[in-house]
Design a protein around this motif. Structure first.
Motif, PDB file in Angstrom:
ATOM      1  N   ARG A   1       0.864  -1.176   0.000  1.00 59.55           N
ATOM      2  CA  ARG A   1       0.000   0.000   0.000  1.00 59.55           C
ATOM      3  C   ARG A   1       0.899   1.223   0.000  1.00 59.55           C
ATOM      4  N   VAL A   2       0.645   2.175  -0.904  1.00 60.69           N
ATOM      5  CA  VAL A   2       1.544   3.323  -1.032  1.00 60.69           C
ATOM      6  C   VAL A   2       0.740   4.592  -1.261  1.00 60.69           C
ATOM      7  N   GLY A   3       1.174   5.688  -0.628  1.00 64.99           N
ATOM      8  CA  GLY A   3       0.433   6.944  -0.783  1.00 64.99           C
ATOM      9  C   GLY A   3       1.297   8.177  -0.801  1.00 64.99           C
ATOM     10  N   THR A   4       2.573   8.050  -0.443  1.00 62.32           N
ATOM     11  CA  THR A   4       3.436   9.228  -0.394  1.00 62.32           C
ATOM     12  C   THR A   4       4.288   9.320  -1.646  1.00 62.32           C
ATOM     13  N   GLY A   5       4.737  10.534  -1.936  1.00 59.55           N
ATOM     14  CA  GLY A   5       5.656  10.737  -3.052  1.00 59.55           C
ATOM     15  C   GLY A   5       5.117  11.605  -4.170  1.00 59.55           C
ATOM     16  N   LEU A   6       3.787  11.709  -4.291  1.00 56.25           N
ATOM     17  CA  LEU A   6       3.196  12.505  -5.356  1.00 56.25           C
ATOM     18  C   LEU A   6       2.772  13.872  -4.831  1.00 56.25           C
ATOM     19  N   SER A   7       2.931  14.890  -5.665  1.00 62.89           N
ATOM     20  CA  SER A   7       2.383  16.205  -5.331  1.00 62.89           C
ATOM     21  C   SER A   7       0.867  16.151  -5.493  1.00 62.89           C
ATOM     22  N   ASP A   8       0.178  17.171  -4.986  1.00 67.22           N
ATOM     23  CA  ASP A   8      -1.278  17.210  -5.125  1.00 67.22           C
ATOM     24  C   ASP A   8      -1.700  17.194  -6.591  1.00 67.22           C
ATOM     25  N   ASP A   9      -0.952  17.905  -7.421  1.00 68.87           N
ATOM     26  CA  ASP A   9      -1.284  17.942  -8.853  1.00 68.87           C
ATOM     27  C   ASP A   9      -1.079  16.581  -9.504  1.00 68.87           C
ATOM     28  N   GLU A  10       0.005  15.909  -9.136  1.00 67.30           N
ATOM     29  CA  GLU A  10       0.278  14.580  -9.710  1.00 67.30           C
ATOM     30  C   GLU A  10      -0.773  13.576  -9.267  1.00 67.30           C
ATOM     31  N   LEU A  11      -1.160  13.646  -7.994  1.00 64.24           N
ATOM     32  CA  LEU A  11      -2.199  12.747  -7.492  1.00 64.24           C
ATOM     33  C   LEU A  11      -3.519  13.011  -8.209  1.00 64.24           C
TER      34      LEU A  11
ATOM     35  N   ALA B   1      -3.969  14.155 -11.177  1.00 62.54           N
ATOM     36  CA  ALA B   1      -3.881  13.661 -12.552  1.00 62.54           C
ATOM     37  C   ALA B   1      -4.115  12.154 -12.612  1.00 62.54           C
ATOM     38  N   VAL B   2      -3.543  11.419 -11.647  1.00 62.85           N
ATOM     39  CA  VAL B   2      -3.750   9.965 -11.599  1.00 62.85           C
ATOM     40  C   VAL B   2      -5.219   9.656 -11.338  1.00 62.85           C
ATOM     41  N   LEU B   3      -5.817  10.364 -10.389  1.00 66.62           N
ATOM     42  CA  LEU B   3      -7.221  10.118 -10.058  1.00 66.62           C
ATOM     43  C   LEU B   3      -8.141  10.454 -11.223  1.00 66.62           C
ATOM     44  N   THR B   4      -7.834  11.522 -11.936  1.00 68.55           N
ATOM     45  CA  THR B   4      -8.650  11.904 -13.099  1.00 68.55           C
ATOM     46  C   THR B   4      -8.657  10.775 -14.128  1.00 68.55           C
TER      47      THR B   4
ATOM     48  N   TRP C   1     -11.808  -0.863  -6.227  1.00 66.26           N
ATOM     49  CA  TRP C   1     -10.954  -1.637  -7.133  1.00 66.26           C
ATOM     50  C   TRP C   1     -10.849  -0.914  -8.466  1.00 66.26           C
ATOM     51  N   ILE C   2      -9.774  -1.158  -9.193  1.00 64.74           N
ATOM     52  CA  ILE C   2      -9.728  -0.777 -10.608  1.00 64.74           C
ATOM     53  C   ILE C   2     -10.434  -1.884 -11.371  1.00 64.74           C
ATOM     54  N   GLU C   3     -11.424  -1.550 -12.162  1.00 60.96           N
ATOM     55  CA  GLU C   3     -12.307  -2.570 -12.717  1.00 60.96           C
ATOM     56  C   GLU C   3     -11.588  -3.582 -13.601  1.00 60.96           C
ATOM     57  N   SER C   4     -10.472  -3.185 -14.192  1.00 56.97           N
ATOM     58  CA  SER C   4      -9.728  -4.098 -15.057  1.00 56.97           C
ATOM     59  C   SER C   4      -8.282  -3.636 -15.140  1.00 56.97           C
ATOM     60  N   PRO C   5      -7.305  -4.547 -15.124  1.00 58.32           N
ATOM     61  CA  PRO C   5      -5.894  -4.138 -15.171  1.00 58.32           C
ATOM     62  C   PRO C   5      -5.559  -3.268 -16.389  1.00 58.32           C
ATOM     63  N   GLU C   6      -6.212  -3.522 -17.515  1.00 56.91           N
ATOM     64  CA  GLU C   6      -5.885  -2.749 -18.726  1.00 56.91           C
ATOM     65  C   GLU C   6      -6.209  -1.273 -18.584  1.00 56.91           C
ATOM     66  N   LYS C   7      -7.095  -0.944 -17.623  1.00 60.62           N
ATOM     67  CA  LYS C   7      -7.493   0.450 -17.424  1.00 60.62           C
ATOM     68  C   LYS C   7      -6.553   1.198 -16.476  1.00 60.62           C
ATOM     69  N   SER C   8      -5.608   0.476 -15.871  1.00 58.96           N
ATOM     70  CA  SER C   8      -4.807   1.046 -14.804  1.00 58.96           C
ATOM     71  C   SER C   8      -3.499   1.636 -15.325  1.00 58.96           C
ATOM     72  N   VAL C   9      -2.699   2.162 -14.380  1.00 59.32           N
ATOM     73  CA  VAL C   9      -1.404   2.751 -14.729  1.00 59.32           C
ATOM     74  C   VAL C   9      -0.337   2.156 -13.813  1.00 59.32           C
ATOM     75  N   ILE C  10       0.896   2.225 -14.295  1.00 63.39           N
ATOM     76  CA  ILE C  10       2.042   1.717 -13.550  1.00 63.39           C
ATOM     77  C   ILE C  10       2.660   2.843 -12.733  1.00 63.39           C
TER      78      ILE C  10
END
Length: 755
Positions: free
Chosen positions: A494-504, A506-509, A542-551
């Motif tokens: 489980r990971v949550g640190t390291g991203l700025s608010d803007d980067e987070l 963008a990932v959530l969007t 959950w992310i509904e499918s791995p293909e929709k996710s990001v690394i």
């Protein structure tokens, strides 16, 4: 404090301080509250509510948000399926119906309570509140706690209950520091608390602000706030900070920082949070009483676990397991071991004003080391005397920066956490982090090996991230077949640190359209995710499918840890996000088998970088699954599937003829290849996989998923039997103590046959 002083007065002050930005005004308001509403002899009753995290007179409430939510629902007589109950249970979650307070449990609770409590105060006094909180802390079951919360609800309004909940959670969010509160109460309050960790004593002794208090020394039986080490980025920065000083460098142990207070046969074990860990009494007190040659003293050090079978300290996180075994009277090769690196009090005198060099000499005289149970960490002796040939020192005098760098390199190669540098001329200062002690750890120097993992789930945040996903559950790919994409992903950390608010954001969007709420236990996880469903692992979405996710590329502390929370056999300590890999397709994340090999090949770390003796960056790069490389016919085979080359091995005996060995794990300092060659030299064969042809499963440690699989296969033998057979060049009878796991029939066969 007058018996008539109402909680509403204290709450009014809390509200005002929280809304005010200027520290000077906050301090003035607190001072006026003490002067106008509190009698000096009763200061403690109020200050323990202002600084609840420092109050040790009252025990733990045993109420975190999830349990507190259940108790509040029951206290209010609500159905657990009602909207308000679900609001409390899902206090972190955002959405159109959740309002602006998602992520703040106290505010969410106040919303629910407002619909059930009147606006008028119930007239509860501060003394009555403390009495009820004492009862809440001592309540033995949830029903009792619920009953007390019900009483509190009946005697307060929603605003007052909001602050009571924050007191219970020990998080008032006043925007004012503990240091400021202490200073406004009395100029000497912080100093006295640092050497006693006793808030009640501070309030009783310093009731007159105009009278200065002579600085009190430490006492046996009263916890002292520990001296702390300042972080530094590298060896050069550390040496510059301590330039001109006589410097000792020590291995930084990865255990529990514990102060031992010995008073005759009475021994206390205080943590850095000044809690008395009485659970160590059964496993350690006899050792301390018999081998600490002074009736009264205070030692500062680290509580670890010593593995006698491996002749080394066990991995981080073993203490409580051994504590439980000791309490139940079980014999084990693993035992608690205390490493004392300082002495603070001797007989009837505090020695913190003496230099560290002088305190080291006192340690040598007072502590009688007992290998694997009680050690001292001093240069030129102590724990150094027990190291094996070729092992690095645990502590030494550094004469230049090159010496520091060399010691750091050797320490990290030995799988330790880092090093601490200390000024040998310095005094011991409670709560001091001014630079007399410095700590140097690998992650302060360079990032660990890059690990490319896939986001498979998310967790709602709290505070300013309330109502939005702020942490991610990430997974490793199940090793795919040739020319195929991975079909399953295994929960990893489980990971949550390291991203700025803007980067987070963008990932959530990008991911928000593919979030699917996890309604546990009504629904099961998606089939392409392998998880444990441990409560600490279970995501909100959950992310509904791995293909929709990001690394994500993540890094971590130097050590990996064995995991029971996540489905992967190993997880990471303190992981953090290095960057988002929008440039990489979902299927190019690291696979689990390659990660396990990465752990084994790097001796339990994820550290890279030639300079400090860690894992090389190209190894981390090699093990990443890459579709592009497969197309170039250069796919990587994990190293644990590569057969050891024994073509150049010369046979010495045939003692292992007709035997096939499978090595579950190997001891520290040995490689799998060396064990294979040892077997081959003596007429045996070996298998890289556990199959029906294997006659002997061998292990150094009885843990891990490979060990569990070996147990199903049959008997598991300790590696020392193989070593002893080879050393004596004959097949030795197998003794029961060398069988790590057996079927019942082994007890019959061992007495008749040698293996």
């Amino acid at each position: 404090m007058s018996a008539e002083t109402k909680l509403s007065v204290l709450v009014s002050m809390f509200e005002w301080i929280q809304k005010t930005k200027q520290t000077s005004k906050k301090r003035s308001k607190f001072r006026k509250f003490l002067d106008n509403f509190c009698k000096p002899e009763d200061y403690f009753g109020s200050i323990r509510l202002v600084l609840p995290g420092l109050d040790r007179e009252r025990g733990s409430y045993g109420l975190k948000e999830s349990v507190l939510a259940t108790c509040l629902v029951d206290a209010l007589g609500m159905s657990r399926e009602s909207p308000d109950a679900l609001r409390l249970f899902n206090w972190r979650k955002g959405g159109p119906k959740t309002g602006a307070n998602a992520g703040n449990f106290a505010l969410v609770s106040a919303e629910v309570l407002q619909r059930r409590q009147g606006m008028a105060s119930g007239g509860l006094s501060i003394k009555e509140l403390n009495d009820l909180l004492d009862r809440l802390a001592s309540a033995e079951n949830r029903a009792e706690k619920t009953s007390i919360l019900s009483t509190l609800i009946n005697k307060t309004n929603a605003q007052e209950m909001k602050w009571i909940i924050m007191i219970i959670l020990k998080d008032l969010k006043l925007g004012v520091s503990e240091k400021t509160i202490f200073h406004e109460f009395h100029p000497d309050a912080e100093d006295l608390f640092n050497v006693t960790c006793d808030l009640k004593l501070v309030c009783e002794k310093l009731w007159d602000r105009s009278q200065r208090h002579k600085r009190q020394d430490i006492e046996v039986g009263k916890a002292v706030r520990p001296q702390l080490a300042m972080r530094v980025s590298d060896a050069h920065a550390a040496w510059k900070k301590l330039h001109g000083k006589e410097v000792v460098v020590e291995c930084k142990f990865d255990g529990d920082r514990i102060q031992i207070h010995k008073n005759g046969t009475e021994v206390h074990y205080f943590s850095r949070n000044f809690l008395d860990h009485s659970e160590y009494v059964d496993g350690m007190s006899d050792v301390i009483v018999q081998n600490v040659l002074a009736d009264r003293c205070i030692l500062d050090g680290e509580m670890l676990v010593w593995d006698a079978s491996m002749n080394r300290f066990a991995e981080f996180g073993s203490n409580q397991e051994i504590v439980k075994a000791a309490k139940e009277g079980f014999d084990s090769d693993r035992q608690l071991c205390y490493v004392a690196f300082d002495i603070l009090y001797l007989r009837d005198t505090s020695v913190i004003h003496q230099s560290l060099k002088e305190r080291h000499e006192l340690l040598r005289k007072v502590v009688k080391p007992l290998k694997g149970r009680l050690e001292i960490l001093v240069p030129n002796g102590g724990l150094n005397a027990h190291r094996l040939p070729g092992e690095p020192c645990w502590s030494l005098i550094a004469h230049n920066v090159d010496g520091v760098e060399e010691f750091f390199k050797e320490t990290i190669e030995n799988r330790d956490e880092g090093i601490v540098l200390k000024d040998l001329g310095s005094k011991w200062e409670p709560s001091d982090r001014s630079g007399k002690w410095l700590k140097l750890k690998p992650e302060y120097i360079r990032a660990g090996s890059d690990l490319d993992v896939l986001i498979i789930g998310g967790y709602y945040g709290s505070g300013r991230h309330g109502g939005e996903v702020a942490q991610f559950l990430v997974g490793l790919a199940e090793h795919p077949s040739a020319n195929e994409y991975p079909r399953r992903f295994i929960s990893f950390c489980r990971v949550g640190t390291g991203l700025s608010d803007d980067e987070l954001e963008a990932v959530l969007t990008k991911l928000k359209p593919y979030f699917r709420k996890y309604e546990y236990p009504k629904k099961t996880p998606p089939s392409f995710y392998q998880v444990t469903n441990n409560s600490k692992e279970r995501p909100d979405v959950w992310i509904e499918s791995p293909e929709k996710s990001v690394i994500l590329t993540i890094t971590s502390d130097i050590r990996t840890i064995r995991s029971e929370v996540f489905a992967a056999p190993y997880s990471l300590r303190f992981p953090r996000i290095d960057r988002v890999r929008y440039d990489k397709p979902w299927h190019e994340c690291l696979d689990m088998q390659s990660f396990i090999e990465l752990v084994h090949s790097s001796n339990g770390t994820t550290q890279k970088g030639k300079e400090y003796g860690g894992l090389q960056h190209n190894i981390a790069t090699q093990v990443k699954y890459s579709k592009r490389r497969e197309k170039q016919n250069a796919s990587v085979v994990p190293l644990h599937f590569i057969q050891t080359d024994v073509s150049d091995v010369r046979g010495e005996t045939l003692i292992f003829s007709n035997m096939m060995f499978y090595f579950v794990n190997v001891p520290s300092g040995y490689s799998l290849e060396s064990m294979h060659k040892m077997v081959a030299e003596n007429g045996g064969t070996f298998s890289m996989n556990l199959n029906n042809s294997v006659t002997h499963c061998v292990a150094a440690e009885s843990k891990g998923i490979k060990f569990q699989a070996a147990k199903v296969h049959g008997d598991v033998i300790h590696y020392s039997w193989v070593w002893d057979c080879c050393s004596q060049k004959k097949l030795l009878p197998l003794q029961l103590k060398l069988v790590l796991h057996s079927f019942p029939l082994i007890y019959f066969f061992v007495s008749l046959f040698s293996f």
